[in-house]
Design an enzyme around this catalytic site. Sequence first.
Site, mmCIF file in Angstrom:
data_model
loop_
_atom_site.group_PDB
_atom_site.id
_atom_site.type_symbol
_atom_site.label_atom_id
_atom_site.label_comp_id
_atom_site.label_asym_id
_atom_site.label_seq_id
_atom_site.Cartn_x
_atom_site.Cartn_y
_atom_site.Cartn_z
ATOM 1 C CB SER A 18 -91.241 -4.961 -9.821
ATOM 2 O OG SER A 18 -91.542 -6.128 -10.644
ATOM 3 C CE LYS A 72 -90.072 -4.553 -5.137
ATOM 4 N NZ LYS A 72 -88.857 -4.132 -4.578
ATOM 5 C CG ASP A 81 -77.460 -7.140 2.040
ATOM 6 O OD1 ASP A 81 -77.493 -6.605 0.794
ATOM 7 O OD2 ASP A 81 -77.786 -8.107 2.363
ATOM 8 C CG LEU A 135 -74.752 -10.153 4.554
ATOM 9 C CD1 LEU A 135 -73.279 -10.654 5.401
ATOM 10 C CD2 LEU A 135 -74.196 -9.954 3.351
ATOM 11 C CG HIS A 137 -84.436 -14.723 -11.925
ATOM 12 N ND1 HIS A 137 -84.022 -14.267 -10.720
ATOM 13 C CD2 HIS A 137 -85.623 -14.165 -11.844
ATOM 14 C CE1 HIS A 137 -84.728 -13.633 -9.851
ATOM 15 N NE2 HIS A 137 -85.860 -13.429 -10.714
ATOM 16 C CE1 TYR A 177 -90.852 -8.258 -5.789
ATOM 17 C CE2 TYR A 177 -91.785 -8.377 -7.742
ATOM 18 C CZ TYR A 177 -90.775 -7.885 -7.189
ATOM 19 O OH TYR A 177 -89.721 -7.456 -7.578
ATOM 20 C CE1 TYR A 204 -77.281 -9.686 -11.471
ATOM 21 C CE2 TYR A 204 -79.523 -9.632 -11.575
ATOM 22 C CZ TYR A 204 -78.233 -9.823 -12.334
ATOM 23 O OH TYR A 204 -78.312 -9.813 -13.677
ATOM 24 N NE ARG A 206 -92.110 -12.337 -17.821
ATOM 25 C CZ ARG A 206 -93.311 -12.822 -18.122
ATOM 26 N NH1 ARG A 206 -93.818 -12.710 -19.367
ATOM 27 N NH2 ARG A 206 -94.026 -13.724 -17.277
HETATM 28 N N1 UDP Z 1 -89.123 -19.684 -16.821
HETATM 29 C C1 UDP Z 1 -89.226 -20.926 -17.338
HETATM 30 N N2 UDP Z 1 -88.315 -21.920 -16.852
HETATM 31 C C2 UDP Z 1 -87.538 -21.509 -15.686
HETATM 32 C C3 UDP Z 1 -87.650 -20.202 -15.278
HETATM 33 C C4 UDP Z 1 -88.353 -19.231 -15.750
HETATM 34 O O1 UDP Z 1 -89.906 -21.285 -18.441
HETATM 35 O O2 UDP Z 1 -86.709 -22.361 -15.075
HETATM 36 C C5 UDP Z 1 -89.995 -18.581 -17.701
HETATM 37 C C6 UDP Z 1 -90.927 -17.965 -16.599
HETATM 38 O O3 UDP Z 1 -92.079 -18.801 -16.663
HETATM 39 C C7 UDP Z 1 -91.098 -16.382 -17.368
HETATM 40 C C8 UDP Z 1 -89.743 -16.254 -17.977
HETATM 41 O O4 UDP Z 1 -89.130 -17.512 -17.950
HETATM 42 O O5 UDP Z 1 -92.164 -16.509 -18.245
HETATM 43 C C9 UDP Z 1 -89.142 -15.485 -17.220
HETATM 44 O O6 UDP Z 1 -89.199 -15.950 -15.784
HETATM 45 P P1 UDP Z 1 -88.257 -15.335 -14.695
HETATM 46 O O7 UDP Z 1 -88.402 -15.825 -13.458
HETATM 47 O O8 UDP Z 1 -86.686 -15.178 -14.982
HETATM 48 O O9 UDP Z 1 -88.586 -13.660 -14.306
HETATM 49 P P2 UDP Z 1 -89.839 -13.182 -13.989
HETATM 50 O O10 UDP Z 1 -90.673 -12.583 -15.278
HETATM 51 O O11 UDP Z 1 -90.759 -14.001 -13.332
HETATM 52 O O12 UDP Z 1 -89.745 -11.786 -13.278
#
Ligand code: UDP
Length: 327
Positions: free
Chosen positions: A116, A144, A31, A33, A188, A140, A11, A220
């Site tokens: 991250s 990092k 990559d 893949l 995500h 994770y 991505y 976030r």
């Molecule tokens: N989230 C959610 N429902 C989903 C996916 C994510 O409520 O189907 C919430 C997740 O708990 C976090 C925020 O959205 O609080 C962002 O999550 P994401 O996985 O996009 O990124 P992260 O913060 O984990 O890197």
Amino acid sequence: MNILIVGGAGYIGSHAARLLAELGHKPVIFDNLSTGHKETVREFQFIKGDLRKPADIKKALKSCSIDAVMHFSALALVGESMEKPALYYENNITGGLNLLNAMIEAGVKKIIFSSSAAVYGIPKKVPVEENHPLNPINPYGNTKLGFERILEDYRNAYGIGFTALRYFNAAGASLDAGIGENHPVETHLIPRAILSAMGKLKDFCIFGTDYPTKDGTCVRDYVHVLDLAQAHILALEKLKLGRGAVYNLGSEKGFSVKEVVDLTQEVTGRKIKARYGRRRPGDPPVLVASSKKIKKELGWNPAYSDLKTIITTAYNWHMSDDYRLED
Ligand code: UDP
């Protein structure tokens, strides 16, 4: 410059490759893949290889005369890392070490590393600055931070210059909707909200409504993938001058999960049926970056990271012919 983009079919790597090429550099994609897509980088030289196999990366670095490496390749799902830490250490640490050792052998002395916000764990103070204590709360994040430390040791001992870019929440897609986020299993928030609006995701859940935030859902900091790519270019220019550093990359604004869902409904003009569920393990309540350091030192000026542009570009991508739903 000739830049080896490790994880370049993924991505963020594929957006960086495009921008490098636009600016006259030569991206070479490496990559395996496993999650990337070869068609997103069809116009560039492509080497299929796996960082876990030292011979693959040695061969790649020797086959072209590479000036610098951008290292995007990693497993990046918090939940999965808690269930399968061995897999994460093998990919993100052992794979990274194989890359650095191959760089030493090939005499390549510059690397930009995708780190991250997970290195901070649960922030004690927001917006989070780079000197905030480092205390990852999942494997994770440990990989990092561990690799950042390895980079410091390799710089001191072997003279490999590095910059580590600590991403907050990467999102959005290219303006022409030609490339974007397309993970085999999408976890995500923004793509899931969009897929739900499009009727392509049956069970969309908001994880946790009892966080100590404005509306009880997690907050976030979403940053556009094109702005991340731009930061890589600026970091590369500075690294050429021998000045590597660690920088946060975020929009410096926090949005709750509910706010993201509401705006996704507005942008798509479609209703999202969300279920409210339990907290997802490993999620800090609030993550918002301070990106003052990179703005001041490198002149980074994010142009696409307002939430509406992020969601609009992501939606256009999901509606495009190039996006293939894989599940
Ligand atoms: N989230 C959610 N429902 C989903 C996916 C994510 O409520 O189907 C919430 C997740 O708990 C976090 C925020 O959205 O609080 C962002 O999550 P994401 O996985 O996009 O990124 P992260 O913060 O984990 O890197």
